[in-house]
Design a protein around this motif. Structure first.
Motif, mmCIF file in Angstrom:
data_model
loop_
_atom_site.group_PDB
_atom_site.id
_atom_site.type_symbol
_atom_site.label_atom_id
_atom_site.label_comp_id
_atom_site.label_asym_id
_atom_site.label_seq_id
_atom_site.Cartn_x
_atom_site.Cartn_y
_atom_site.Cartn_z
ATOM 1 N N ASN A 80 0.835 -1.205 0.000
ATOM 2 C CA ASN A 80 0.000 0.000 0.000
ATOM 3 C C ASN A 80 0.875 1.263 0.000
ATOM 4 N N TYR A 81 0.257 2.387 -0.253
ATOM 5 C CA TYR A 81 1.007 3.633 -0.356
ATOM 6 C C TYR A 81 1.775 3.977 0.923
ATOM 7 N N PRO A 82 1.138 3.886 2.116
ATOM 8 C CA PRO A 82 1.894 4.243 3.324
ATOM 9 C C PRO A 82 3.164 3.408 3.506
ATOM 10 N N ASP A 83 3.068 2.105 3.282
ATOM 11 C CA ASP A 83 4.263 1.270 3.419
ATOM 12 C C ASP A 83 5.322 1.651 2.386
ATOM 13 N N ALA A 84 4.869 1.867 1.171
ATOM 14 C CA ALA A 84 5.810 2.224 0.112
ATOM 15 C C ALA A 84 6.487 3.552 0.430
ATOM 16 N N TYR A 85 5.697 4.532 0.886
ATOM 17 C CA TYR A 85 6.249 5.805 1.364
ATOM 18 C C TYR A 85 7.375 5.599 2.338
ATOM 19 N N ALA A 86 7.031 4.858 3.403
ATOM 20 C CA ALA A 86 7.969 4.674 4.514
ATOM 21 C C ALA A 86 9.302 4.148 3.998
ATOM 22 N N GLN A 87 9.229 3.167 3.091
ATOM 23 C CA GLN A 87 10.458 2.603 2.572
ATOM 24 C C GLN A 87 11.206 3.603 1.710
ATOM 25 N N HIS A 88 10.436 4.312 0.887
ATOM 26 C CA HIS A 88 11.047 5.291 -0.002
ATOM 27 C C HIS A 88 11.778 6.359 0.812
ATOM 28 N N ARG B 57 16.554 -8.715 8.232
ATOM 29 C CA ARG B 57 15.619 -7.649 7.849
ATOM 30 C C ARG B 57 16.397 -6.415 7.403
ATOM 31 N N LEU B 58 17.407 -6.063 8.187
ATOM 32 C CA LEU B 58 18.194 -4.873 7.852
ATOM 33 C C LEU B 58 18.999 -5.100 6.576
ATOM 34 N N ALA B 59 19.494 -6.308 6.408
ATOM 35 C CA ALA B 59 20.266 -6.607 5.198
ATOM 36 C C ALA B 59 19.383 -6.493 3.961
ATOM 37 N N ALA B 60 18.103 -6.860 4.108
ATOM 38 C CA ALA B 60 17.181 -6.784 2.969
ATOM 39 C C ALA B 60 16.989 -5.349 2.515
ATOM 40 N N GLN B 61 17.197 -4.403 3.418
ATOM 41 C CA GLN B 61 17.073 -2.992 3.050
ATOM 42 C C GLN B 61 18.431 -2.364 2.777
ATOM 43 N N SER B 62 19.443 -3.207 2.649
ATOM 44 C CA SER B 62 20.803 -2.739 2.365
ATOM 45 C C SER B 62 21.337 -1.808 3.443
#
Lengths: 244, 244
Positions: A80-88, B57-62
């Motif tokens: 979803n958008y909120p999760d994608a935001y957070a990662q971005h 988990r942290l490695a998955a996000q580099s």
DNA sequence: CAATTTTCATTTGTCAGACATTTAAAAGTC
DNA sequence: GACTTTTAAATGTCTGACAAATGAAAATTG
């Protein structure tokens, strides 16, 4: 889905990649249940902890969610958008802070993207967006406001501008970029004097969006970009002098 | 760094969040070594597998990298552009494919952002960027080209346009957006006829960038956006008819 | 029979301990 | 001193076990 036990890469990384590919390629669809950890460890001929490490990697990217219990398991997650935001935002923030990205570069990128959605925002903004922009402008005019609060309000203002374009994809892309720049922006301590100028430019932007005048919005944004850049350069120069 | 054993969240998720915060906030700096897994399990009072799940988990996000051996361990990773790209593309692709984002919305976002960097590209493009654009145009003119290859070349062309702006932050943001759209673009099977039109528009864009004519580049991009949108609408309509 | 409660099987979450593998530094050897 | 061997430390993996959650089936009850 196959893995190579002789590869140099971690087994959990290989398994995560295999499942990720299956999700991205559409072999596994949204809300589909993955085999249980025990079944996966059989399929890949590895132990359950290894499978679990792979699943945690995917969970960290919001690709799957897990549920305990009889009918539980790992399910393909609808991103979803909120999760994608957070990662971005996490990714962009770290990218900026860890790679000596100059203030100029980040600033240029930010305003270039913001200018891109200003015409759309002028066309489609709702009363809500306008109200948010005006409210943030008012907040920014409070004398007692801390630098941090001013910056946060600045982000909220620009966020409203972006959201006004009524394009969730654009919002997702830009909000991340703008928010990731906040730490860099915080470096520039806004004096009362510079706040005044920024406030005036924000008002002009809001006026332009309200009257749906795309050209005027663009002009104000360009001036804001130039002013922010100048501010940043001055701060950098002042710091440089301090160290000589 | 503390965690709450009574929280409903997974221990590994809490530990990952604690370490992630320490990295993002700068408490842990680039290339710094984290405590060993044994030490971490002591600090957080959890078992080593749990700590390992957190680290994966942290490695998955580099965010970290791990190294085996005597002087090995987990190190804070310097997030580089390629890794950030890859994550951005994965996230954006899934966001688009899983959320019924319309072709219109994605297309609008893409061209809005591309127009944003065209002026910068016109100003700064090097001979390399021009050469890449021309080469991709030539490739696109080959009659035997498959649809997939044409789309890939299209992405490469636009990538060169974006890179021409010589702003890595902008490239990072836009390349992800453009590449994430490829699956959506592939849906539109380009007939020989439409390829011709797109090719002509690509040439105009390249000409404009070469002569550093930002206005002309913008015009060509707007026409390309409109044409792509029209194409997409037609394809959708044709499909709709098939199902009635 | 219907509603409720209990039991139970399944699945993830966590733990403990062990061994394999990799790696660099330390110790030994010529 | 240069090379080889040993060793210690760390991650990677496995086995087996128990805890906790959870929904479904079975048993109970009115």
């Amino acid at each position: 889905m196959k893995i190579d036990p002789n590869s140099s890469a971690d087994l959990s990384a290989q398994i995560a990649a295999a499942i990720r590919d299956a999700i991205v390629s559409g072999q596994l669809i949204v809300d589909e249940r993955l085999p249980s950890e025990a079944e996966l460890s059989d399929q890949f001929s590895v132990s359950r902890p290894t499978v679990r490490e792979a699943l945690k990697r995917l969970a960290a990217q919001s690709l799957i969610r897990t549920q305990r219990g009889a009918t539980g398991g790992a399910f393909v997650n609808r991103l979803n958008y909120p999760d994608a935001y957070a990662q971005h935002i996490t990714t962009s923030t770290l990218l900026l802070s860890m790679n000596a990205v100059s203030f100029e570069t980040a600033c240029e990128a930010r305003f270039a993207m913001e200018r891109a959605c200003a015409p759309l925002s002028a066309k489609r903004r709702t009363a809500d967006h306008l109200a948010t922009m005006r409210a943030e402008i008012h907040r920014q005019s409070q004398p007692g406001l801390t630098d941090e609060a001013f910056c946060a309000s600045d982000v909220a203002f620009h966020r409203a501008l972006v959201d006004g374009a009524d394009n969730p994809v654009l919002s997702y892309q830009l909000a991340g970029a703008v928010e990731a720049m906040q730490p860099l922006m915080n470096m520039i301590t806004f004096t009362a004097r510079s706040r005044e100028t920024i406030l005036a430019l924000h008002s002009r932007v809001a006026d332009a969006i309200e009257t749906q005048n795309a050209t005027m919005a663009d002009t104000a944004l360009v001036e804001l970009a130039d002013y922010t850049l100048t501010l940043g350069r001055n701060v950098m120069q002042a710091r440089l002098k301090l160290h000589t």
